[in-house]
Write an enzyme that holds these catalytic residues in place. Structure first.
Site, PDB file in Angstrom:
ATOM      1  N   SER A  64       0.844  -1.297   0.178  1.00 43.37           N
ATOM      2  CA  SER A  64       0.039  -0.144  -0.051  1.00 43.37           C
ATOM      3  C   SER A  64       0.891   1.194   0.004  1.00 43.37           C
ATOM      4  CB  SER A  64      -0.824   0.154   1.233  1.00 43.37           C
ATOM      5  OG  SER A  64      -1.733  -1.083   1.276  1.00 43.37           O
TER       6      SER A  64
HETATM    7  N1  SAH Z   1      -0.658  -4.769   4.036  1.00 44.40           N
HETATM    8  C1  SAH Z   1      -0.137  -4.870   2.842  1.00 44.40           C
HETATM    9  C2  SAH Z   1      -1.112  -4.605   2.043  1.00 44.40           C
HETATM   10  C3  SAH Z   1      -1.091  -5.734   0.673  1.00 44.40           C
HETATM   11  S1  SAH Z   1      -2.639  -5.568  -0.291  1.00 44.40           S
HETATM   12  C4  SAH Z   1       1.020  -4.230   2.537  1.00 44.40           C
HETATM   13  O1  SAH Z   1       1.281  -3.221   3.111  1.00 44.40           O
HETATM   14  O2  SAH Z   1       1.762  -4.892   1.968  1.00 44.40           O
HETATM   15  C5  SAH Z   1      -3.826  -6.386   0.306  1.00 44.40           C
HETATM   16  C6  SAH Z   1      -3.540  -7.965   0.525  1.00 44.40           C
HETATM   17  O3  SAH Z   1      -4.896  -8.629   0.996  1.00 44.40           O
HETATM   18  C7  SAH Z   1      -3.012  -8.936  -0.821  1.00 44.40           C
HETATM   19  O4  SAH Z   1      -1.959  -9.614  -0.177  1.00 44.40           O
HETATM   20  C8  SAH Z   1      -4.276  -9.782  -0.640  1.00 44.40           C
HETATM   21  O5  SAH Z   1      -3.757 -11.041  -1.251  1.00 44.40           O
HETATM   22  C9  SAH Z   1      -4.845  -9.861   0.514  1.00 44.40           C
HETATM   23  N2  SAH Z   1      -6.066 -10.391   0.731  1.00 44.40           N
HETATM   24  C10 SAH Z   1      -7.190 -10.406  -0.143  1.00 44.40           C
HETATM   25  N3  SAH Z   1      -8.449 -10.935   0.285  1.00 44.40           N
HETATM   26  C11 SAH Z   1      -7.892 -11.527   1.461  1.00 44.40           C
HETATM   27  C12 SAH Z   1      -8.761 -12.392   2.429  1.00 44.40           C
HETATM   28  N4  SAH Z   1     -10.016 -12.785   2.114  1.00 44.40           N
HETATM   29  N5  SAH Z   1      -7.912 -12.708   3.350  1.00 44.40           N
HETATM   30  C13 SAH Z   1      -6.714 -12.590   3.775  1.00 44.40           C
HETATM   31  N6  SAH Z   1      -6.016 -11.881   2.617  1.00 44.40           N
HETATM   32  C14 SAH Z   1      -6.659 -11.338   1.727  1.00 44.40           C
END
Ligand code: SAH
Length: 214
Positions: A64
């Protein structure tokens, strides 16, 4: 990979940039100044680590934007020793920010490769969290209830199961909307069955998807 004075300088400038965009919680700004974001980036983008932008991290996901991480974290109002459930571990950058703020973090990721990478990498640079591979829509009931729940992907509705895993007085922050844009939504659990919802502007996240992905 090294963390140098140059990186520290870039982090200070990044903290100033998110501060200028409206983040005023000192504990959040301090955490942005401490966590080496370049350690969390894909090698092709590492030189941009201190730009206030989201970047690809593999599996079609993104780390993000720092402003968004800071905004969500400020809205979550994290206190030391809070038990926090994070949905969407991704790169683990947000996880590290929460740990810097003194939280005990339970983090769940549905992409197996990202889960495996984060759970071995974070502890290697000193960030101990509890990592889980699964569907964050379900939360992690057996370790709850939580003081705070942070969803870092865009949900098309407020995940009801997560609400029930909040402590009374607990706070959840979740972006809610369609695939184009989501509204940052904050939910405070006032009592067993009373929840107060407030909305905090538009953001764009990768989608919160159901089930696990190999
Ligand atoms: N906090 C992370 C943001 C990653 S983007 C960072 O700072 O890097 C959001 C993430 O949520 C992705 O890796 C995606 O695979 C995950 N995601 C999406 N749906 C999900 C779910 N139902 N359960 C767990 N993770 C999920």
């Amino acid at each position: 990979m090294k963390d140098t004075y140059r990186h520290k300088g870039l982090r200070k400038a990044l903290a100033e940039e998110v501060s200028a965009k409206g983040i005023d919680d000192e504990s959040v700004l301090k955490a942005v100044m401490k966590v080496p974001r370049h350690f969390f980036m894909d090698t092709s983008f590492v030189q941009y680590a201190y730009k206030d932008q989201a970047f690809p991290i593999g599996c079609g996901q993104t780390i993000s934007q720092p402003y968004t991480v800071a905004f969500q974290t400020q809205l979550l109002d994290v206190k030391r020793h809070n038990k926090v459930l994070e949905v969407g571990t991704g790169s683990g950058y947000q996880t590290a920010i929460l740990i810097e703020m003194g939280a005990k973090v339970y983090t769940i990721e549905r992409q197996r490769d990202l889960y495996l990478k984060a759970q071995s990498f974070l502890p290697s640079i000193g960030y101990a969290a509890n990592f889980f591979y699964g569907d964050g829509y379900e939360g992690l009931k057996s370790y709850g209830p939580y003081d705070r729940i942070l969803v870092t992907a865009g949900a098309n509705h407020i995940p009801e199961k997560l609400k029930t895993q909040l402590k009374t007085g607990g706070i959840m922050v979740v972006p809610v909307g369609d695939s184009q844009s989501q509204i940052m939504t904050r939910i405070v659990r006032k009592s067993e069955d009373e929840f107060i919802k407030t909305e905090h502007g538009h953001f764009v996240f990768v989608p919160l998807l159901k089930g696990k992905s190999m």
